[in-house]
Write an enzyme that holds these catalytic residues in place. Structure first.
Site, PDB file in Angstrom:
ATOM      1  N   ASP A   1       0.817  -1.207   0.000  1.00 27.01           N
ATOM      2  CA  ASP A   1       0.000   0.000   0.000  1.00 27.01           C
ATOM      3  C   ASP A   1       0.855   1.264   0.000  1.00 27.01           C
ATOM      4  O   ASP A   1       0.675   2.164  -0.825  1.00 27.01           O
ATOM      5  CB  ASP A   1      -0.918  -0.040   1.239  1.00 27.01           C
ATOM      6  CG  ASP A   1      -1.753   1.215   1.386  1.00 27.01           C
ATOM      7  OD1 ASP A   1      -1.873   1.973   0.417  1.00 27.01           O
ATOM      8  OD2 ASP A   1      -2.292   1.433   2.487  1.00 27.01           O
TER       9      ASP A   1
ATOM     10  N   SER B   1       4.088   1.725  -0.759  1.00 30.28           N
ATOM     11  CA  SER B   1       4.924   1.877  -1.955  1.00 30.28           C
ATOM     12  C   SER B   1       4.104   2.351  -3.146  1.00 30.28           C
ATOM     13  O   SER B   1       4.525   3.231  -3.909  1.00 30.28           O
ATOM     14  CB  SER B   1       5.599   0.547  -2.297  1.00 30.28           C
ATOM     15  OG  SER B   1       6.441   0.116  -1.249  1.00 30.28           O
TER      16      SER B   1
ATOM     17  N   ASP C   1       0.015 -10.096   3.332  1.00 29.50           N
ATOM     18  CA  ASP C   1      -1.177  -9.872   4.154  1.00 29.50           C
ATOM     19  C   ASP C   1      -2.476  -9.884   3.362  1.00 29.50           C
ATOM     20  O   ASP C   1      -3.554  -9.933   3.947  1.00 29.50           O
ATOM     21  CB  ASP C   1      -1.070  -8.519   4.879  1.00 29.50           C
ATOM     22  CG  ASP C   1       0.059  -8.491   5.892  1.00 29.50           C
ATOM     23  OD1 ASP C   1       0.528  -9.571   6.278  1.00 29.50           O
ATOM     24  OD2 ASP C   1       0.469  -7.384   6.289  1.00 29.50           O
TER      25      ASP C   1
END
Length: 736
Positions: free
Chosen positions: A106, A108, A153
């Protein structure tokens, strides 16, 4: 000058990143672009110099099965500053790069989009400062970006799966399966902490896949009094006969006051309330490491090829895209939409709107939370009545890993709704002979991680004489609804039953049909239960034969199962890094083999030491694996040796993969829900799994209308869209 593409991996590493890098480099070369690896993520872009390296075809050979990222990654604090971003833009322009593919999480991807928007401003500032020329500025007026989510994740909304998630689930479920064995031996409780700072996907899905008793998720903080409820659930499990208790907690789990729920805190609760000293296992970075799964290899490969296409087609007005998957097919979403939707989850949790947080993860996540709440109980939530209706479950066709999880979830979901559940033993022959028994909640305990089919199955399609006895079994046992789970033989059997409903009134009951087949040759459902496990077995076998050939010049011809369907050989070839794939759909010709032999000889004369061809078992009646191996070796004239390897029935065995366990869970739950609705409403329809239907089940005839009965495979095979992807990555431009 040719278009130049930069590729970087940024943030935390994830298994499958190397597959994406390999795909981007080779697809870029095929598209006539130059590809540069930006080492160490955005930090490498800031440093420039040797950190920005031109990549050739051979530079990405042999990296497909490696974990981590061979081009390095870093979390760059300097990139958060204006000067850091200015230097990154300068180095990209000096290297002629204005198309960028970022593989990261997210943070990056958000930072990359921000740089994209600010690019013209930075370019103007660099020209004014004399750090780049006006000509360079004109040549690179804007930056085109495509993002691939590399995060174990699975915390990005906009894609069903992120790169690395499936591999991480493999690590976790392997650990949970192993821990369950020792916990059962000693009647112990184990607390397993998994990653997931803001997202509970890993904890939830591995709790379901591993048959855990309790779990804690960041999106769903437990209500006050959770300590007593947890102890009650664990106690009921033990009273029902369980010898072990497994609790899975995400590292970001907290209560509704915001206080962390750690493994140590749970251990203390159990000590205080039960006197038991639970054991703690923190898996940590083991979840990030190791060989990527088959899914992470082929999915990352397909997304990488699509990302190259997108950045080359983009123009100044193009919004940066997130390239991910929906229902196992490549799907693109505007990056800003995905980022904003992802961040709303954290906002909902902070606001205390936990139901909205779960719903924001998507309907699939929400459904699995509901399913888990049912499965984790030690007894049905509805007490059976004397006049409860009866549902029977039956396997049919060849064995597929995950059949036991289908049966387990179906039995418990049915019992949870107040039905009596029956197992038909031994598949269709058991239905014919009347081999049927009632099953209870505890009868399916411990089946989540087991291979085989405890209720039995057979490859058998009934003949007309069998139909009367099948109807008698259903009638004599008072069966009100039937769930059939299996492959081609299951679909053929249920279709025959539907066609004979007028002759046999006992067939006028609700029947649901679910796909379970390693061949993945069934219509309207992208991945049949068992197909992912078989694919992982194939890829693991390929990895081993590759190692066996490391000390010599050798070609291998690996034969997979799949019968008349090319799913296993094609996906196995992509995930295994093969040079050739022979499929039943396309067949094999002498002309094709002549060309392939010439390419094989050229490869070894050019310095190759390994060559791999993957073929389906029925790719050709005449050109078998043995024949092709001998042909390859004869034409090599001693330049290399050739071996054939038949993977065989191990593709049907072993413990089911996390993907197959979760797939089975969703399918079985939705099937029982459908049968329940039909029984309540007085309907008696035949339905089958369909990813196109709102409730994941559609009328049987709508589903089987997409079946090519003569060739025993679907008319539409989504994986054949990946054939051009394979062709690009397996052969250099100009190679036949």
């Amino acid at each position: 000058m040719r278009a130049r593409i930069g590729v970087m991996t940024s943030g935390g590493d994830a298994q499958g990143m190397n597959a994406a890098v390999r795909a981007i480099v080779r697809a870029g070369i095929h598209q006539g672009a130059e590809v540069f690896a930006i080492r160490e993520g955005w930090q490498g872009a800031i440093l420039g110099g040797d950190h920005i390296q031109h990549m050739g075809w051979s530079d990405v050979s042999g990296i497909l099965n490696k974990g981590g990222t061979v081009i390095g990654t870093a979390r760059s604090q300097e990139f958060r500053t204006r000067e850091g971003q200015l230097r990154a833009v300068e180095n990209l322009i000096l290297n002629g790069i204005d198309r960028l593919i970022v593989i990261g999480g997210d943070g990056s991807l958000t930072g990359s989009r921000a740089l994209c928007l600010a690019w013209p401003e930075y370019v103007a500032e660099l020209v004014e400062a004399g750090r780049i020329t006006a000509e360079q500025a004109l040549a690179h007026p804007h930056l085109n970006i495509a993002g691939l989510v590399g995060s174990i994740d699975n915390d990005m909304v906009g894609t069903d799966m992120t790169i690395g998630t499936d591999s991480a689930m493999h690590r976790i479920t392997e650990a949970v399966d192993a821990i369950s064995s020792t916990a059962e031996s000693h009647r112990r409780t184990f607390i397993v902490e998994v990653m997931g700072r803001h997202c509970g996907y890993l904890a939830l899905m591995t709790a379901i896949a591993g048959g855990a008793d309790y779990t804690f998720l960041p999106e769903s903080p437990p209500r006050d009094g959770w300590e007593e409820r947890m102890v009650d659930v664990l106690g009921r499990g033990r009273a029902a006969g369980r010898r072990d208790s497994i609790i899975i907690v995400a590292e970001g789990a907290a209560d509704r006051e915001g206080h962390a729920i750690t493994a140590e805190r749970i251990q203390g609760v159990l000590r205080d309330l039960t006197g038991e000293e639970a054991r703690i296992t923190i898996l940590g970075h083991v979840q990030r490491g190791g060989t990527p799964s088959a899914y992470d290899r082929w999915m990352a490969t397909a997304c990488g090829v699509e990302a190259v296409k997108r950045v080359l087609e983009a123009d100044a007005l193009s919004e940066p895209l997130l390239v991910g998957v929906r229902r196992d097919e490549v799907h693109c979403t505007p990056l800003i939409e995905a980022v904003e939707a992802t961040r709303r989850v954290s906002d909902y949790v902070a606001e205390g709107d936990y139901e909205a947080a779960i719903e924001a993860r998507g309907v699939g996540f929400t459904t699995m939370v509901e399913i888990y709440r049912m499965l984790s109980e030690a007894r049905p939530s509805v007490l059976p009545s004397a006049d409860a209706k009866r549902i029977a479950v039956m396997h049919a066709g060849a064995l597929a890993p995950g059949m036991n999880q289908l049966a387990r979830v179906a039995v418990r979901a049915g019992l949870d709704r107040g039905y009596d559940l029956f197992a038909i033993q031994g598949g269709v022959p058991g239905l014919i002979s009347g081999d049927i028994r009632e099953v209870s909640w505890s009868d399916v305990e411990g089946m989540a991680n087991t291979g085989g089919a405890t209720f039995g199955t057979r490859r058998y399609v009934p003949v007309e004489a069998d139909l009367y006895r099948m109807a008698r079994t259903l009638e004599e046992n008072g069966i009100d609804a039937l769930l059939v789970m299996g492959g081609y033989h299951a679909y053929a059997t249920v279709s025959m039953m539907e066609a004979e409903r007028k002759r046999y009134p006992a067939f006028n009951i609700p029947i649901a049909l679910l796909p379970a087949s390693i061949d993945n040759n069934l219509p309207k459902w992208p991945m049949a239960v068992g197909a992912d496990t078989a694919l992982n077995t194939i890829v693991s076998s390929i990895d081993m034969v590759r190692m066996s050939a490391s000390a010599s010049k050798r070609a291998f011809v690996v034969e997979t199962m799949g019968r008349t369907c090319g799913f296993l050989p094609l996906l196995g070839a992509i995930a295994g890094g093969a040079e050739k794939a022979y499929l039943p759909e396309t067949g094999i010709t002498l002309e094709q083999l002549t060309t392939d032999v010439a390419a094989l000889v050229d490869a070894f004369e050019s310095g190759r030491s390994f060559y791999l061809a993957v073929m389906g078992e029925e790719a050709s009646q005449f050109y078998t694996g043995d024949v092709i191996s001998k042909l390859f070796e004869a034409e090599g004239h001693g330049l290399y040796s050739v071996r054939d390897a038949v993977v065989g029935h191990i593709q049907q065995g072993g413990s089911p993969s996390p993907f197959d366990r979760i797939n089975a869970t969703r399918l079985a739950y939705m099937a029982i829900s459908n049968l329940d609705a039909q029984l309540v409403e007085g309907r008696s329809e035949y339905v089958a799994a369909s990813s196109e239907a709102a409730g994941l089940l559609a009328p049987l005839r709508d589903v089987t209308g997409d079946m090519d009965w003569d060739n025993q495979r679907p008319k539409r095979q989504w994986w054949m869209q990946l054939r051009p992807v394979f062709d690009q990555l397996s052969r250099r431009p100009g190679q036949e």
